[in-house]
Design a protein around this motif. Structure first.
Motif, PDB file in Angstrom:
ATOM      1  N   PRO A 506       1.318  -1.471  -0.299  1.00  0.00           N
ATOM      2  CA  PRO A 506       0.420   0.155   0.058  1.00  0.00           C
ATOM      3  C   PRO A 506       0.954   0.971  -0.070  1.00  0.00           C
ATOM      4  O   PRO A 506       0.460   2.001  -1.165  1.00  0.00           O
ATOM      5  N   GLN A 507       2.031   1.236   0.857  1.00  0.00           N
ATOM      6  CA  GLN A 507       2.846   2.750   0.444  1.00  0.00           C
ATOM      7  C   GLN A 507       3.792   3.079  -0.363  1.00  0.00           C
ATOM      8  O   GLN A 507       3.828   3.809  -1.423  1.00  0.00           O
ATOM      9  N   GLU A 508       4.148   1.591  -1.179  1.00  0.00           N
ATOM     10  CA  GLU A 508       4.680   2.023  -2.637  1.00  0.00           C
ATOM     11  C   GLU A 508       3.559   2.050  -3.698  1.00  0.00           C
ATOM     12  O   GLU A 508       3.790   3.766  -4.332  1.00  0.00           O
ATOM     13  N   LYS A 509       2.135   1.839  -3.286  1.00  0.00           N
ATOM     14  CA  LYS A 509       1.484   2.176  -4.324  1.00  0.00           C
ATOM     15  C   LYS A 509       1.505   3.967  -4.122  1.00  0.00           C
ATOM     16  O   LYS A 509       0.634   4.467  -5.336  1.00  0.00           O
ATOM     17  N   TYR A 510       1.162   4.387  -2.514  1.00  0.00           N
ATOM     18  CA  TYR A 510       0.341   5.743  -2.185  1.00  0.00           C
ATOM     19  C   TYR A 510       1.508   6.656  -3.377  1.00  0.00           C
ATOM     20  O   TYR A 510       1.955   7.290  -3.644  1.00  0.00           O
ATOM     21  N   GLU A 511       2.780   5.775  -2.789  1.00  0.00           N
ATOM     22  CA  GLU A 511       4.382   6.856  -3.498  1.00  0.00           C
ATOM     23  C   GLU A 511       4.182   6.915  -5.504  1.00  0.00           C
ATOM     24  O   GLU A 511       4.202   7.796  -5.767  1.00  0.00           O
ATOM     25  N   GLY A 749       7.105 -21.175  -2.720  1.00  0.00           N
ATOM     26  CA  GLY A 749       6.726 -19.458  -3.720  1.00  0.00           C
ATOM     27  C   GLY A 749       6.005 -18.984  -3.230  1.00  0.00           C
ATOM     28  O   GLY A 749       5.084 -19.215  -2.868  1.00  0.00           O
ATOM     29  N   GLY A 750       6.419 -17.660  -4.400  1.00  0.00           N
ATOM     30  CA  GLY A 750       5.287 -16.662  -4.103  1.00  0.00           C
ATOM     31  C   GLY A 750       5.402 -15.853  -2.282  1.00  0.00           C
ATOM     32  O   GLY A 750       4.432 -15.370  -2.200  1.00  0.00           O
ATOM     33  N   LEU A 751       6.137 -15.924  -1.488  1.00  0.00           N
ATOM     34  CA  LEU A 751       6.221 -15.596  -0.346  1.00  0.00           C
ATOM     35  C   LEU A 751       6.021 -13.584  -0.225  1.00  0.00           C
ATOM     36  O   LEU A 751       5.495 -13.409   0.663  1.00  0.00           O
ATOM     37  N   LYS A 752       6.560 -13.101  -1.525  1.00  0.00           N
ATOM     38  CA  LYS A 752       6.371 -11.734  -1.439  1.00  0.00           C
ATOM     39  C   LYS A 752       4.548 -12.115  -1.135  1.00  0.00           C
ATOM     40  O   LYS A 752       4.651 -10.532  -0.791  1.00  0.00           O
ATOM     41  N   GLU A 753       4.621 -12.249  -2.424  1.00  0.00           N
ATOM     42  CA  GLU A 753       2.724 -11.758  -2.585  1.00  0.00           C
ATOM     43  C   GLU A 753       2.053 -12.010  -1.269  1.00  0.00           C
ATOM     44  O   GLU A 753       1.648 -11.271  -0.967  1.00  0.00           O
ATOM     45  N   LYS A 754       2.773 -13.465  -0.727  1.00  0.00           N
ATOM     46  CA  LYS A 754       1.423 -13.904   0.738  1.00  0.00           C
ATOM     47  C   LYS A 754       2.021 -13.199   1.439  1.00  0.00           C
ATOM     48  O   LYS A 754       0.507 -12.773   2.547  1.00  0.00           O
ATOM     49  N   LEU A 755       3.067 -12.241   1.986  1.00  0.00           N
ATOM     50  CA  LEU A 755       3.170 -12.182   3.077  1.00  0.00           C
ATOM     51  C   LEU A 755       2.377 -10.598   3.108  1.00  0.00           C
ATOM     52  O   LEU A 755       1.975  -9.524   3.973  1.00  0.00           O
ATOM     53  N   ILE A 756       2.816 -10.275   2.085  1.00  0.00           N
ATOM     54  CA  ILE A 756       2.188  -8.775   1.091  1.00  0.00           C
ATOM     55  C   ILE A 756       0.477  -8.334   1.921  1.00  0.00           C
ATOM     56  O   ILE A 756      -0.087  -8.338   2.110  1.00  0.00           O
ATOM     57  N   ALA A 757      -0.199  -9.526   1.566  1.00  0.00           N
ATOM     58  CA  ALA A 757      -1.780  -9.889   1.257  1.00  0.00           C
ATOM     59  C   ALA A 757      -1.819 -10.143   2.899  1.00  0.00           C
ATOM     60  O   ALA A 757      -2.836  -9.588   3.439  1.00  0.00           O
ATOM     61  N   ALA A 758      -1.126 -11.169   3.792  1.00  0.00           N
ATOM     62  CA  ALA A 758      -0.983 -10.901   5.083  1.00  0.00           C
ATOM     63  C   ALA A 758      -1.148  -9.660   5.981  1.00  0.00           C
ATOM     64  O   ALA A 758      -1.859  -9.429   6.635  1.00  0.00           O
ATOM     65  N   PHE A 759       0.113  -8.884   5.095  1.00  0.00           N
ATOM     66  CA  PHE A 759      -0.030  -7.488   5.729  1.00  0.00           C
ATOM     67  C   PHE A 759      -1.425  -6.385   5.851  1.00  0.00           C
ATOM     68  O   PHE A 759      -1.237  -5.613   7.138  1.00  0.00           O
ATOM     69  N   LYS A 760      -1.529  -6.643   4.417  1.00  0.00           N
ATOM     70  CA  LYS A 760      -2.907  -5.745   4.349  1.00  0.00           C
ATOM     71  C   LYS A 760      -4.501  -5.778   4.700  1.00  0.00           C
ATOM     72  O   LYS A 760      -5.288  -5.399   5.565  1.00  0.00           O
ATOM     73  N   ALA A 761      -4.501  -7.537   5.053  1.00  0.00           N
ATOM     74  CA  ALA A 761      -5.923  -8.086   6.025  1.00  0.00           C
ATOM     75  C   ALA A 761      -5.130  -7.917   7.463  1.00  0.00           C
ATOM     76  O   ALA A 761      -6.150  -8.652   8.102  1.00  0.00           O
ATOM     77  N   LYS A 762      -4.234  -7.116   7.813  1.00  0.00           N
ATOM     78  CA  LYS A 762      -4.218  -7.009   9.448  1.00  0.00           C
ATOM     79  C   LYS A 762      -3.721  -8.091  10.641  1.00  0.00           C
ATOM     80  O   LYS A 762      -3.868  -8.293  11.634  1.00  0.00           O
ATOM     81  N   ILE A 763      -2.652  -9.208   9.571  1.00  0.00           N
ATOM     82  CA  ILE A 763      -2.991  -9.979  10.086  1.00  0.00           C
ATOM     83  C   ILE A 763      -0.834  -9.787  11.043  1.00  0.00           C
ATOM     84  O   ILE A 763      -0.643  -8.994  11.223  1.00  0.00           O
TER      85      ILE A 763
END
Length: 805
Positions: A506-511, A749-763
């Motif tokens: 989200p922060q990268e999207k904001y920038e 595989g796909g660890l980065k996308e998975k952790l970003i999803a966890a971050f967005k879901a407030k895990i």
């Protein structure tokens, strides 16, 4: 009233400011007055039987009525007549008498000032006479090359003895700029005024001569063109009468000339084939079908830019600069691109010809909207080469790439050759867009052609069916884009350099929105940054609640929605100068929220586990649910799962059964149903009876969406262990990892996308395989690592210990 009626000057006079005309004392001129100040000045002069001063407005100050916006000198004269016009203006007839200059400002509305007469001094009569004769001579010359001086005015200038009057007559006829006219007007020294006027006359003579010369050349050229046109038309008619037409011979000769010019840059077989077709065309009847086909062929092949190659030397610093200008974040992909071109530059600098590196292909792989195609655009800009985009999505006809045989109606070269013609150079940057979506059908397999195009060993002799000779494609920089690498055939994958682009935080999207998307969309919608502003919190809300994507394409669309409505609002409400988008009014501009990833439940539940999944559009959080039903130990799996996930579920059940048998998962005795005999004998059943006397139903929600992949093993095992042990699963924990029958957690595989999803879901906590923790953690954005507690696990026992409560 005459000037002699006033015994002395300076005198207090009303002032009229004239915007367009520059008046002289000898003029009787109508003045059209439209503003209140000028009309009031004219009325005051008539009421008091007074003279008036008419002065010109300074350039750029027209319409302004104050002393600073007007020249301080003008013409003193009288108003002979005044007439009111129907449109509200007033017409006065003004008679100029002498020159005057403002000496003291008295008031405004109307402008009034003390005005003194502007006198002219005469120093040396002999010198004045000499300059006058030169001035008259220049006037005669100018009259010969322009239309400034009619005969009667020339006669007046020749015969008049008043030198000052002659200067004014010449000045008024030459249409001087206001600054030049005023400089002459206020010059008190007659000798200086005459010399300045001679300079102006000489400049105008030179300008008029040049204009006349240009006009003469233009006219002569037009006459020549007309003459040639008439002669050609006559010749054509004569040839038609005689039955001969040289146009066809001219066309064939033109083909031969173009071929001769490009011959040094072409291969021998290309020259041979084209020469053969030109000779065949020359022997054919012009009306035959084959003649039209050959002529079309020659038009295509002659347009191929054999001789044009971009000469710009590769500069890695320029590549780096262009990538940084055009893209925010994407640190790893940009580094990889820079390394790729650094190797090419070093080989080029040291004169090493590495055939394996020549023409190799980069493939940008990642979800839609993360910047794959725009990276290719940046590469083309940095290399200063043309960009050719070939969309491969859904392409199933091999002839689209290879070219059609010339025997077919409507045949044409393949898309790659057409791209070279479009780019007008032999070494452009070619983007093969969506290479993973090439289709295979009865028309052939386009991937087979791509194998030849992208293979450095073969593409220096690529044969297009339409051309029927070889073309060298090795100088082209090929760049491919793909969403899913696994769907690209293995031989084609082997020829590519893969650069993976993952989801934006989200922060990268904001920038990105702040630096790139908002300025670009404002410009596209004709808006200025001062007219529409989006608050930081509102932009963050758009990113969080109104888009569902890994990239920024939908974010750009939502911004466009806002700016379209803003443009309409500004036009309908002209008084509104600025529109501010905040969290309070954002619903007026965007229709509905699309929750990208729902925040997890705060309440821990039995049999509900947060799993992390990778999809082609980024990461997602999947809630895997399980329930137990009295039965015989069977297992039911729902949720449109693929074969891999079904196998994972079966492995997970077997692993949990072993852990129950080994008493690593404790089963409360009171939840195991007793048989009648056990009740009579008052015997408690074994722990293993738990999975024998219950059926397990495992479900992954959103059943209409197909799901598959080797990373849900530990999640399924946790859900099964939760329902069998009757323990709740922590709601703030998410996990990913495959499981073996021995309970070992395998990397995914796909660890980065998975952790970003966890971050967005407030895990708050994420469990990942230990191998991934050691290998991939540096790729995870810092803001995700700061918000998440990332725990490496090696065995299923560690997972259950952390999540079952």
């Amino acid at each position: 009233m005459q000037l002699s009626d006033y015994s002395a000057f300076p005198a207090a006079l009303p002032i009229i400011v004239e915007d367009d005309l520059f008046l002289y004392p000898f003029m009787i001129s109508p003045l059209f007055l439209s503003d209140e100040e000028n009309i009031a000045a004219a009325n005051a002069a008539l009421e008091h039987n007074s003279l008036v001063l008419v002065a010109s407005a300074k350039p750029g100050e027209e319409g302004t009525r104050d002393f600073d916006s007007m020249y301080k000198a003008g013409v003193i004269g009288s108003i002979m007549r005044k007439v009111a016009l129907p449109d509200g203006r007033v017409k006065v007839l003004f008679q100029g008498m002498t020159k005057g200059r403002i000496s003291e400002e008295l008031g405004v509305k109307p402008l009034r000032a003390m005005v003194e007469v502007l006198h002219t001094t005469r120093e040396n009569e002999n010198k004045i006479d000499a300059i006058l004769s030169i001035m008259r001579e220049k006037v005669r010359v100018l009259a010969g090359v322009s239309n400034y001086f009619p005969p009667d005015l020339l006669k007046t200038i020749e015969e008049n003895s008043e030198v000052g009057r002659i200067c004014d007559l010449i000045s008024s006829s030459m249409r001087l700029k206001k600054e030049q006219a005023y400089k002459l007007f206020v010059e008190e020294s007659l000798e200086a005024r005459m010399l300045l006027l001679v300079d102006y006359l000489i400049e105008e003579i030179e300008s008029s001569k040049l204009q006349r010369e240009i006009k003469t050349k233009v006219h002569s050229r037009i006459e020549k063109v007309n003459k040639e046109y008439f002669l050609k038309e006559q010749l054509k008619q004569i040839q038609q009468e005689l039955g001969t037409d040289s146009q066809r011979e001219e066309e064939i000769e033109e083909y031969r000339k173009k071929l001769e010019a490009k011959k040094p840059f072409m291969s021998e077989d290309a020259v041979k084939e084209i020469s053969k077709q030109v000779d065949k065309l020359a022997r054919m009847h012009p009306d035959s079908a084959d003649a039209n086909m050959i002529q079309g062929y020659l038009d295509w092949v002659i347009d191929i830019p054999y001789e044009s190659v971009a000469k710009e030397r590769l500069d890695i610093a320029e590549v780096k600069r262009q990538l940084d200008i055009d893209h925010h974040s994407l640190t790893k992909p940009k580094e990889r691109i820079e390394e790729y071109f650094a190797v090419k530059q070093l080989l080029e600098k040291r004169g090493i010809k590495d055939k394996s590196n020549k023409g190799a292909i980069l493939c940008f792989a990642g979800p839609p909207g993360v910047g794959k195609t725009s990276l290719a655009n940046s590469i083309a800009k940095a290399l200063k080469r043309e960009l050719v985009r070939i969309a491969l999505g859904g392409l199933e006809d091999v002839n689209e790439l290879r070219g059609h045989r010339r025997t077919y109606i409507g045949a044409m070269p393949g898309r790659i050759i057409q791209g070279l013609i479009e780019a007008k150079q032999m070494n452009p940057v070619v983007v093969l867009d969506e290479i993973d979506k090439v289709a295979r059908s009865f028309r052939g397999d386009p991937t087979a052609v791509l194998l030849e195009v992208l293979d450095p060993e073969q593409n220096n002799k690529f044969r297009d069916y339409y051309l029927n000779f070889n073309i060298d494609l090795s100088k082209i920089v090929f760049v491919a884009t793909a969403n899913d690498v696994s769907s690209i055939p293995a031989p084609l994958r082997d020829r590519m350099e893969f650069i993976f682009l993952s989801s934006y935080t989200p922060q990268e999207k904001y920038e990105i929105a702040k630096k790139y998307l908002i300025p670009q969309e404002l410009k596209k919608h004709g808006l200025k940054s001062i007219e529409v502003s989006i608050a930081k919190t509102a932009l963050q809300m758009i990113i969080a609640n109104y888009t569902r994507e890994s990239g920024v394409r939908n974010l750009r669309r939502r911004l466009a929605d806002i700016f379209r409505k803003a443009a309409k609002q500004l036009l309908l409400n002209p008084s509104q100068e600025k529109i501010s988008i905040t969290t309070k009014n954002i619903s007026e501009y965007l229709e509905k929220r699309v929750f990208e990833i729902e925040a997890t439940d705060k309440k821990s539940r039995i049999g509900q586990v947060n799993g992390l999944a990778w999809t082609s559009v980024g990461g997602d959080v999947l809630k895997i649910e399980a329930i137990r039903i009295q039965g015989k130990g069977a297992m039911q799996i729902t949720g449109s799962l693929g074969e891999v996930m079904k196998e994972s579920a079966k492995i997970a059940l077997s692993v949990v059964k072993v852990l129950v048998d080994e008493k690593k998962i404790l089963i409360p005795q009171d939840i195991i149903p007793q048989t009648t005999k056990e009740k009579e004998d008052n015997v408690l059943p074994e722990a293993s009876e738990m999975y024998r006397r219950f059926d397990v139903h495992l479900h992954v929600p959103e059943g209409a969406t197909p799901k598959d992949g080797p990373s849900a093993g530990i999640t399924m095992a946790t859900a099964i262990a939760s329902i069998l042990s009757d323990k709740k699963v922590r709601s703030d924990v998410a996990m990913t990892g495959e499981l073996t029958l021995t309970g070992k957690v395998l990397p995914i595989g796909g660890l980065k996308e998975k952790l970003i999803a966890a971050f967005k879901a407030k895990i708050t906590t994420a469990l990942i395989p230990k191998k991934n923790y050691e290998r991939d953690l540096e790729e995870i954005p810092d803001e995700v690592k700061e918000a998440l507690e990332i725990i490496p696990v090696e065995r299923i026992e560690e997972v259950l210990k952390r999540v079952l409560v």
